[in-house]
Design an enzyme around this catalytic site. Structure first.
Site, short mmCIF file in Angstrom:
data_model
loop_
_atom_site.label_atom_id
_atom_site.label_comp_id
_atom_site.label_asym_id
_atom_site.label_seq_id
_atom_site.Cartn_x
_atom_site.Cartn_y
_atom_site.Cartn_z
N TYR A 31 0.83 -1.20 0.00
CA TYR A 31 0.00 0.00 0.00
C TYR A 31 0.86 1.25 0.00
CZ TYR A 31 0.97 1.08 4.93
OH TYR A 31 1.59 1.42 6.10
N ARG A 50 8.01 4.05 -4.84
CA ARG A 50 8.10 3.07 -3.75
C ARG A 50 7.02 2.00 -3.89
NH1 ARG A 50 7.95 5.31 2.24
NH2 ARG A 50 5.75 5.53 1.73
N ARG A 98 -7.95 -20.15 -0.46
CA ARG A 98 -6.88 -19.92 0.52
C ARG A 98 -5.85 -21.04 0.52
NH1 ARG A 98 -5.03 -21.05 5.42
NH2 ARG A 98 -4.01 -19.35 6.56
N HIS A 100 -1.32 -21.13 0.63
CA HIS A 100 -0.20 -20.22 0.81
C HIS A 100 0.54 -19.81 -0.46
CE1 HIS A 100 -1.08 -21.12 4.96
NE2 HIS A 100 -0.19 -20.23 5.38
N LYS A 145 6.50 -1.79 1.86
CA LYS A 145 5.31 -1.22 2.50
C LYS A 145 4.17 -2.23 2.39
CE LYS A 145 3.35 3.37 3.26
NZ LYS A 145 3.47 3.34 4.70
N GLU A 177 12.47 2.69 14.05
CA GLU A 177 11.54 3.73 13.56
C GLU A 177 10.29 3.74 14.42
OE1 GLU A 177 9.96 2.89 9.60
OE2 GLU A 177 10.00 0.75 10.00
N LEU A 201 11.21 1.31 7.00
CA LEU A 201 10.63 1.80 5.76
C LEU A 201 11.36 3.10 5.42
CD1 LEU A 201 8.24 1.36 3.69
CD2 LEU A 201 7.16 3.25 4.90
N1 PDD Z 1 3.02 5.25 7.31
N2 PDD Z 1 7.66 3.91 8.81
C1 PDD Z 1 6.50 3.24 8.83
C2 PDD Z 1 6.45 1.92 9.49
C3 PDD Z 1 5.36 3.80 8.22
O1 PDD Z 1 4.21 3.11 8.22
C4 PDD Z 1 5.43 5.08 7.62
C5 PDD Z 1 4.27 5.72 6.95
C6 PDD Z 1 6.67 5.75 7.64
C7 PDD Z 1 6.86 7.10 7.02
O2 PDD Z 1 6.87 7.00 5.62
P1 PDD Z 1 6.41 8.21 4.69
O3 PDD Z 1 7.22 9.40 5.04
O4 PDD Z 1 6.68 7.73 3.33
O5 PDD Z 1 4.96 8.41 4.97
C8 PDD Z 1 7.76 5.12 8.24
C9 PDD Z 1 1.81 5.62 6.60
C10 PDD Z 1 1.56 7.08 6.57
C11 PDD Z 1 0.66 4.81 7.15
O6 PDD Z 1 0.85 3.61 7.30
O7 PDD Z 1 -0.41 5.35 7.37
#
Ligand code: PDD
Length: 286
Positions: A31, A50, A98, A100, A145, A177, A201
């Site tokens: 996503y 990304r 379903r 895997h 992501k 993070e 991320l």
């Molecule tokens: N999240 N790290 C994680 C685990 C994240 O889920 C996000 C963003 C970031 C920051 O990434 P960016 O600057 O590209 O938004 C770092 C989004 C906003 C979410 O899951 O809602």
């Protein structure tokens, strides 16, 4: 609100998803969230790059071209008249019984798009927020992501239960993070943040803020920092699409430095705000 699902726009209340979509049986998908300021996307291409990378990394063939996706994203903003908010889009590996392994024969990936009106977190950015620390229990491909956000959800819930804004995750002593943001610290004028490897991320905001540091003569070091370095930092802040540059004034109930928003965070907030203006104005003129 209109949402995009099963290849068409439909009202949110009548939207349905197949019971065997791999998004909700396996979290098998990816996503993105893009910020919209004044009806215009911010850092759009970075998010699209990304998104394509995440899909490649897990072997999902996107069901639309980049141009088609872009048109759909614009359509979402237009239909829902999003002014200041976000657009969310996800692709799953599709619908199949379903099992895997990847479906064989291959099925078409499912694309879903929703939007949200959300004001900028101005007050929190002004005052600063509190954070807790928690063990990073996630998998070893946090650079993707992925829709699998259970570790992030658990971390964020811990923060909520502690009355904090966000969690600072760490693997053993090393800070990685936030649960939905990246985290940075400042010591003696230098900004430190975890290197962009498989353990975080690589945030689009992270990259933009690091570029703004360089443009503003602020030194940056992308290296592993420990929890105790964070606890004795001059400043700590989160970066992300929804949190922008969010100063942290306390960690686990103890003040960061003197418990007020520091000068580097303030400088970066200002630079970030100017960047939003420049980027969105340029796009409006196109
Ligand atoms: N999240 N790290 C994680 C685990 C994240 O889920 C996000 C963003 C970031 C920051 O990434 P960016 O600057 O590209 O938004 C770092 C989004 C906003 C979410 O899951 O809602």
């Amino acid at each position: 609100m209109d949402v995009y699902v099963n290849g068409q726009w439909t009202d949110r209340d009548s939207a349905t998803v197949d019971i065997e979509d791999r998004a909700h049986v396996f979290g098998d998908g990816i996503y993105e969230v893009i910020r919209v300021y004044g009806g215009v996307f911010y850092e759009r291409d970075g998010h699209l790059d990304r998104f394509e990378r995440s899909a490649r990394e897990i072997g999902i063939k996107l069901p639309v071209t980049r141009e088609e996706l872009l048109q759909l994203l614009h359509e979402g903003i237009r239909r829902n008249a999003v002014h200041d908010g976000t657009i969310y889009f996800q692709v799953s590996r599709g619908v199949a019984a379903r099992k895997h392994p990847f479906p064989d024969p291959e099925v078409k990936a499912s694309l879903m798009i929703t939007t949200k009106e959300a004001p900028r977190p101005v007050e929190a950015m002004e005052k600063g927020v509190s954070a807790i620390t928690c063990e990073d229990i996630r998998w070893l491909r946090c650079d993707i992501k992925s829709l699998n956000l259970l570790g992030n959800v658990m971390a964020n819930q811990k923060a909520v239960e502690a009355g904090a804004f966000e969690a600072i995750q760490h693997r053993a002593e090393v800070v990685t993070e936030g649960s939905h943001s990246n985290v940075m610290m400042v010591k003696d004028g230098t900004v430190y943040t975890h290197p962009a490897n498989n353990l975080i991320l690589n945030g689009i905001t992270r990259m933009r803020v690091l570029a703004l540091c360089k443009e503003n003569g602020i030194e940056v070091q992308e290296r592993e920092c420990t929890l105790s370095e964070y606890e004795s930092a001059d400043e700590v802040f989160f970066t992300g699409t929804t949190v922008e540059v969010m100063p942290v004034i306390s960690i686990n109930g103890t003040s960061v430095s003197n418990g007020t928003v520091g000068p580097v965070a303030r400088q970066l907030q200002k630079a970030f705000e100017e960047d939003i203006e420049v980027q969105t104005k340029e796009v409006k003129l196109l």
